[in-house]
Design a protein around this motif. Structure first.
Motif, PDB file in Angstrom:
ATOM      1  N   ALA A 174      11.738 -37.869  24.056  1.00  0.00           N
ATOM      2  CA  ALA A 174      11.600 -38.731  25.235  1.00  0.00           C
ATOM      3  C   ALA A 174      12.807 -39.650  25.391  1.00  0.00           C
ATOM      4  CB  ALA A 174      10.312 -39.549  25.124  1.00  0.00           C
ATOM      5  N   GLN A 175      13.262 -40.237  24.304  1.00  0.00           N
ATOM      6  CA  GLN A 175      14.407 -41.152  24.360  1.00  0.00           C
ATOM      7  C   GLN A 175      15.655 -40.453  24.882  1.00  0.00           C
ATOM      8  OE1 GLN A 175      14.712 -42.677  20.353  1.00  0.00           O
ATOM      9  NE2 GLN A 175      13.303 -44.381  20.739  1.00  0.00           N
ATOM     10  N   GLN A 176      15.913 -39.259  24.361  1.00  0.00           N
ATOM     11  CA  GLN A 176      17.111 -38.526  24.767  1.00  0.00           C
ATOM     12  C   GLN A 176      17.029 -38.115  26.239  1.00  0.00           C
ATOM     13  OE1 GLN A 176      19.902 -38.012  23.015  1.00  0.00           O
ATOM     14  NE2 GLN A 176      19.097 -39.103  21.239  1.00  0.00           N
ATOM     15  N   ALA A 177      15.859 -37.677  26.671  1.00  0.00           N
ATOM     16  CA  ALA A 177      15.696 -37.271  28.070  1.00  0.00           C
ATOM     17  C   ALA A 177      15.818 -38.464  29.008  1.00  0.00           C
ATOM     18  CB  ALA A 177      14.350 -36.579  28.265  1.00  0.00           C
ATOM     19  N   LEU A 178      15.193 -39.583  28.645  1.00  0.00           N
ATOM     20  CA  LEU A 178      15.237 -40.778  29.491  1.00  0.00           C
ATOM     21  C   LEU A 178      16.621 -41.402  29.530  1.00  0.00           C
ATOM     22  CD1 LEU A 178      11.769 -42.300  28.516  1.00  0.00           C
ATOM     23  CD2 LEU A 178      12.395 -41.219  30.692  1.00  0.00           C
ATOM     24  N   ALA A 179      17.474 -41.012  28.571  1.00  0.00           N
ATOM     25  CA  ALA A 179      18.874 -41.446  28.581  1.00  0.00           C
ATOM     26  C   ALA A 179      19.728 -40.543  29.470  1.00  0.00           C
ATOM     27  CB  ALA A 179      19.428 -41.464  27.154  1.00  0.00           C
ATOM     28  N   GLY A 180      19.084 -39.537  30.095  1.00  0.00           N
ATOM     29  CA  GLY A 180      19.797 -38.687  31.035  1.00  0.00           C
ATOM     30  C   GLY A 180      20.449 -37.456  30.428  1.00  0.00           C
ATOM     31  N   LYS A 181      20.045 -37.089  29.230  1.00  0.00           N
ATOM     32  CA  LYS A 181      20.637 -35.929  28.560  1.00  0.00           C
ATOM     33  C   LYS A 181      19.880 -34.645  28.920  1.00  0.00           C
ATOM     34  CE  LYS A 181      23.553 -38.451  26.157  1.00  0.00           C
ATOM     35  NZ  LYS A 181      23.383 -38.597  24.699  1.00  0.00           N
ATOM     36  N   LYS A 182      20.577 -33.532  28.764  1.00  0.00           N
ATOM     37  CA  LYS A 182      19.948 -32.209  28.842  1.00  0.00           C
ATOM     38  C   LYS A 182      19.484 -31.880  27.431  1.00  0.00           C
ATOM     39  CE  LYS A 182      23.003 -30.560  32.534  1.00  0.00           C
ATOM     40  NZ  LYS A 182      23.975 -29.507  32.944  1.00  0.00           N
ATOM     41  N   VAL A 183      18.186 -31.935  27.223  1.00  0.00           N
ATOM     42  CA  VAL A 183      17.640 -31.898  25.862  1.00  0.00           C
ATOM     43  C   VAL A 183      17.020 -30.536  25.563  1.00  0.00           C
ATOM     44  CG1 VAL A 183      16.097 -33.017  24.210  1.00  0.00           C
ATOM     45  CG2 VAL A 183      17.164 -34.364  26.041  1.00  0.00           C
TER      46      VAL A 183
ATOM     47  N   PRO B 236       6.999 -21.784  21.088  1.00  0.00           N
ATOM     48  CA  PRO B 236       6.585 -23.197  21.133  1.00  0.00           C
ATOM     49  C   PRO B 236       5.075 -23.403  21.182  1.00  0.00           C
ATOM     50  CG  PRO B 236       8.349 -22.786  22.710  1.00  0.00           C
ATOM     51  CD  PRO B 236       7.909 -21.448  22.202  1.00  0.00           C
ATOM     52  N   PHE B 237       4.349 -22.433  21.761  1.00  0.00           N
ATOM     53  CA  PHE B 237       2.918 -22.602  21.942  1.00  0.00           C
ATOM     54  C   PHE B 237       2.085 -21.808  20.932  1.00  0.00           C
ATOM     55  CE2 PHE B 237       2.723 -23.997  26.710  1.00  0.00           C
ATOM     56  CZ  PHE B 237       3.303 -25.211  26.358  1.00  0.00           C
ATOM     57  N   VAL B 238       2.700 -21.259  19.899  1.00  0.00           N
ATOM     58  CA  VAL B 238       1.975 -20.561  18.830  1.00  0.00           C
ATOM     59  C   VAL B 238       2.245 -21.296  17.524  1.00  0.00           C
ATOM     60  CG1 VAL B 238       1.573 -18.394  17.606  1.00  0.00           C
ATOM     61  CG2 VAL B 238       2.169 -18.350  20.042  1.00  0.00           C
ATOM     62  N   PHE B 239       1.333 -22.176  17.136  1.00  0.00           N
ATOM     63  CA  PHE B 239       1.468 -23.009  15.940  1.00  0.00           C
ATOM     64  C   PHE B 239       2.775 -23.796  15.941  1.00  0.00           C
ATOM     65  CE2 PHE B 239      -1.008 -19.223  14.332  1.00  0.00           C
ATOM     66  CZ  PHE B 239      -2.248 -19.838  14.413  1.00  0.00           C
ATOM     67  N   GLY B 240       3.300 -24.103  17.121  1.00  0.00           N
ATOM     68  CA  GLY B 240       4.577 -24.792  17.205  1.00  0.00           C
ATOM     69  C   GLY B 240       4.505 -26.218  17.708  1.00  0.00           C
ATOM     70  N   ARG B 241       3.304 -26.693  18.023  1.00  0.00           N
ATOM     71  CA  ARG B 241       3.080 -28.046  18.532  1.00  0.00           C
ATOM     72  C   ARG B 241       3.834 -28.326  19.833  1.00  0.00           C
ATOM     73  NH1 ARG B 241       2.345 -32.268  13.446  1.00  0.00           N
ATOM     74  NH2 ARG B 241       0.610 -31.137  12.480  1.00  0.00           N
ATOM     75  N   GLY B 242       4.215 -27.253  20.509  1.00  0.00           N
ATOM     76  CA  GLY B 242       4.874 -27.429  21.797  1.00  0.00           C
ATOM     77  C   GLY B 242       3.977 -28.089  22.815  1.00  0.00           C
ATOM     78  N   GLY B 243       2.681 -27.796  22.757  1.00  0.00           N
ATOM     79  CA  GLY B 243       1.737 -28.417  23.683  1.00  0.00           C
ATOM     80  C   GLY B 243       1.684 -29.924  23.510  1.00  0.00           C
ATOM     81  N   GLU B 244       1.703 -30.390  22.246  1.00  0.00           N
ATOM     82  CA  GLU B 244       1.679 -31.825  21.984  1.00  0.00           C
ATOM     83  C   GLU B 244       2.932 -32.502  22.521  1.00  0.00           C
ATOM     84  OE1 GLU B 244       0.816 -32.752  17.858  1.00  0.00           O
ATOM     85  OE2 GLU B 244      -0.202 -30.820  17.644  1.00  0.00           O
ATOM     86  N   GLU B 245       4.076 -31.847  22.323  1.00  0.00           N
ATOM     87  CA  GLU B 245       5.338 -32.423  22.789  1.00  0.00           C
ATOM     88  C   GLU B 245       5.389 -32.466  24.311  1.00  0.00           C
ATOM     89  OE1 GLU B 245       7.734 -30.913  18.810  1.00  0.00           O
ATOM     90  OE2 GLU B 245       8.146 -29.967  20.740  1.00  0.00           O
ATOM     91  N   ALA B 246       4.906 -31.413  24.953  1.00  0.00           N
ATOM     92  CA  ALA B 246       4.892 -31.386  26.412  1.00  0.00           C
ATOM     93  C   ALA B 246       3.983 -32.482  26.970  1.00  0.00           C
ATOM     94  CB  ALA B 246       4.438 -30.013  26.904  1.00  0.00           C
ATOM     95  N   GLU B 247       2.815 -32.671  26.381  1.00  0.00           N
ATOM     96  CA  GLU B 247       1.902 -33.717  26.842  1.00  0.00           C
ATOM     97  C   GLU B 247       2.555 -35.092  26.737  1.00  0.00           C
ATOM     98  OE1 GLU B 247      -2.526 -31.862  25.861  1.00  0.00           O
ATOM     99  OE2 GLU B 247      -1.536 -33.133  24.391  1.00  0.00           O
ATOM    100  N   TYR B 248       3.197 -35.346  25.607  1.00  0.00           N
ATOM    101  CA  TYR B 248       3.858 -36.644  25.377  1.00  0.00           C
ATOM    102  C   TYR B 248       4.942 -36.888  26.423  1.00  0.00           C
ATOM    103  CZ  TYR B 248       6.145 -40.422  22.747  1.00  0.00           C
ATOM    104  OH  TYR B 248       6.682 -41.631  22.355  1.00  0.00           O
ATOM    105  N   LEU B 249       5.742 -35.859  26.697  1.00  0.00           N
ATOM    106  CA  LEU B 249       6.842 -36.006  27.644  1.00  0.00           C
ATOM    107  C   LEU B 249       6.331 -36.198  29.069  1.00  0.00           C
ATOM    108  CD1 LEU B 249       9.145 -33.256  26.119  1.00  0.00           C
ATOM    109  CD2 LEU B 249       9.619 -35.713  26.143  1.00  0.00           C
ATOM    110  N   LEU B 250       5.334 -35.433  29.462  1.00  0.00           N
ATOM    111  CA  LEU B 250       4.795 -35.549  30.817  1.00  0.00           C
ATOM    112  C   LEU B 250       4.201 -36.936  31.055  1.00  0.00           C
ATOM    113  CD1 LEU B 250       3.117 -32.042  31.184  1.00  0.00           C
ATOM    114  CD2 LEU B 250       5.195 -32.849  32.336  1.00  0.00           C
ATOM    115  N   GLU B 251       3.561 -37.491  30.042  1.00  0.00           N
ATOM    116  CA  GLU B 251       2.996 -38.835  30.169  1.00  0.00           C
ATOM    117  C   GLU B 251       4.075 -39.881  30.417  1.00  0.00           C
ATOM    118  OE1 GLU B 251       0.858 -39.339  26.554  1.00  0.00           O
ATOM    119  OE2 GLU B 251      -0.846 -38.083  27.186  1.00  0.00           O
ATOM    120  N   ARG B 252       5.309 -39.573  30.035  1.00  0.00           N
ATOM    121  CA  ARG B 252       6.420 -40.510  30.214  1.00  0.00           C
ATOM    122  C   ARG B 252       7.347 -40.098  31.350  1.00  0.00           C
ATOM    123  NH1 ARG B 252       3.913 -40.597  25.945  1.00  0.00           N
ATOM    124  NH2 ARG B 252       3.738 -42.447  24.622  1.00  0.00           N
ATOM    125  N   GLY B 253       6.864 -39.194  32.179  1.00  0.00           N
ATOM    126  CA  GLY B 253       7.603 -38.830  33.372  1.00  0.00           C
ATOM    127  C   GLY B 253       8.750 -37.867  33.159  1.00  0.00           C
TER     128      GLY B 253
END
Length: 268
Positions: free
Chosen positions: A84-93, A101-118
């Motif tokens: 989130a910090q890197q993206a909100l700083a305007g970087k291509k992350v 990412p979605f098979v035992f990769g916790r990609g869903g958790e990361e996506a939820e966190y990022l979407l909540e922060r815009g």
């Protein structure tokens, strides 16, 4: 080709959750490769191969957040925050993950966190180990008349040292079962499946460092596999495969990279 390029554009302030597959860079999707070459910051795991890391642009900042079983370089909450910090700083992350990412990769958790922060996310699927590693070992996950389905299961022990799984449903002989992160719990897996009706003689295999140059495939049966793993000093990352499909091809046909060839001069 223009449509492909448009779908693969990573914009400033966005995060791409990209599956790097189990190691062999030739298994990357075209979309994954396009995203990788655009990254300004790469947040990557331990299981991403050196060959794939070498595809990143020279200017790309690399942030290691590698996870080893029971030993995390950075906890998941910290990884979420870094993205989130890197993206909100305007970087291509780029969030580069082994497998998918979605098979035992916790990609869903990361996506939820990022979407909540815009923060907008690309999710780019990758070859999951259950598919890629078994193919490289010459083991089909399903085969007509042998296995009509397959299950992907995490064999990671819980904090109490227990493994609470639907053992009865995993004991169907017409089903292939693939365990991720199960090397340390293999004795329990073997015992529980046999207790719930799976035959001790059921073919079984473990694939260590699948799709990589160091790949090893050890074959046995459900009862013998724990001792074989110990005797051959198998270490993670390794995948456990249980089912009749393990014996579908004679190992002499298999060249450990998804290449099957006829047996020549077998009796010579």
């Amino acid at each position: 080709m223009q449509k492909i390029a448009e779908k693969s554009t990573l914009k400033a302030g966005e995060v791409a959750l990209v599956g790097a597959g189990p190691g062999d860079p030739e298994l990357l999707t075209i979309r994954a490769l396009r995203i990788i070459t655009q990254a300004e910051v790469a947040v990557y795991d331990r299981l991403v191969s050196e060959e794939i890391m070498n595809l990143l642009p020279a200017y790309c900042e690399k942030i290691y957040v590698g996870k080893k079983q029971a030993k995390h370089h950075l906890p998941q909450e910290g990884i979420n925050e870094v993205l989130a910090q890197q993206a909100l700083a305007g970087k291509k992350v780029l969030r580069l993950k082994g497998g998918d990412p979605f098979v035992f990769g916790r990609g869903g958790e990361e996506a939820e966190y990022l979407l909540e922060r815009g923060v907008s996310c690309h999710v780019v699927p990758g070859m999951t180990a259950a598919s890629a590693c078994t193919t490289y070992a010459g083991i089909p996950l399903t085969h007509r008349g042998v296995a009509q389905g397959c299950s992907f299961i995490t064999g990671h022990l819980q904090s109490e040292g227990e493994l609470d799984l639907p053992w009865t449903s995993l004991s169907n002989d017409s089903q292939t079962v693939v365990f991720y992160m199960g090397i340390n719990s293999l004795p329990i897996i073997s015992q529980k499946l046999i207790e719930h009706g799976r035959l001790a003689s059921t073919p079984a295999a473990v694939i260590e460092k699948g799709t990589c140059p160091q790949q090893r495939t050890i074959r046995g049966n459900l009862e013998s596999l724990p001792d074989l793993v110990k005797a051959h000093n198998i270490k993670p990352p390794a995948l456990i495969v249980i089912g009749q499909v393990v014996d579908q091809f004679d190992p002499a046909h298999v060249n450990e990279n998804g290449y099957l060839q006829p047996i020549v001069n077998r009796d010579a």
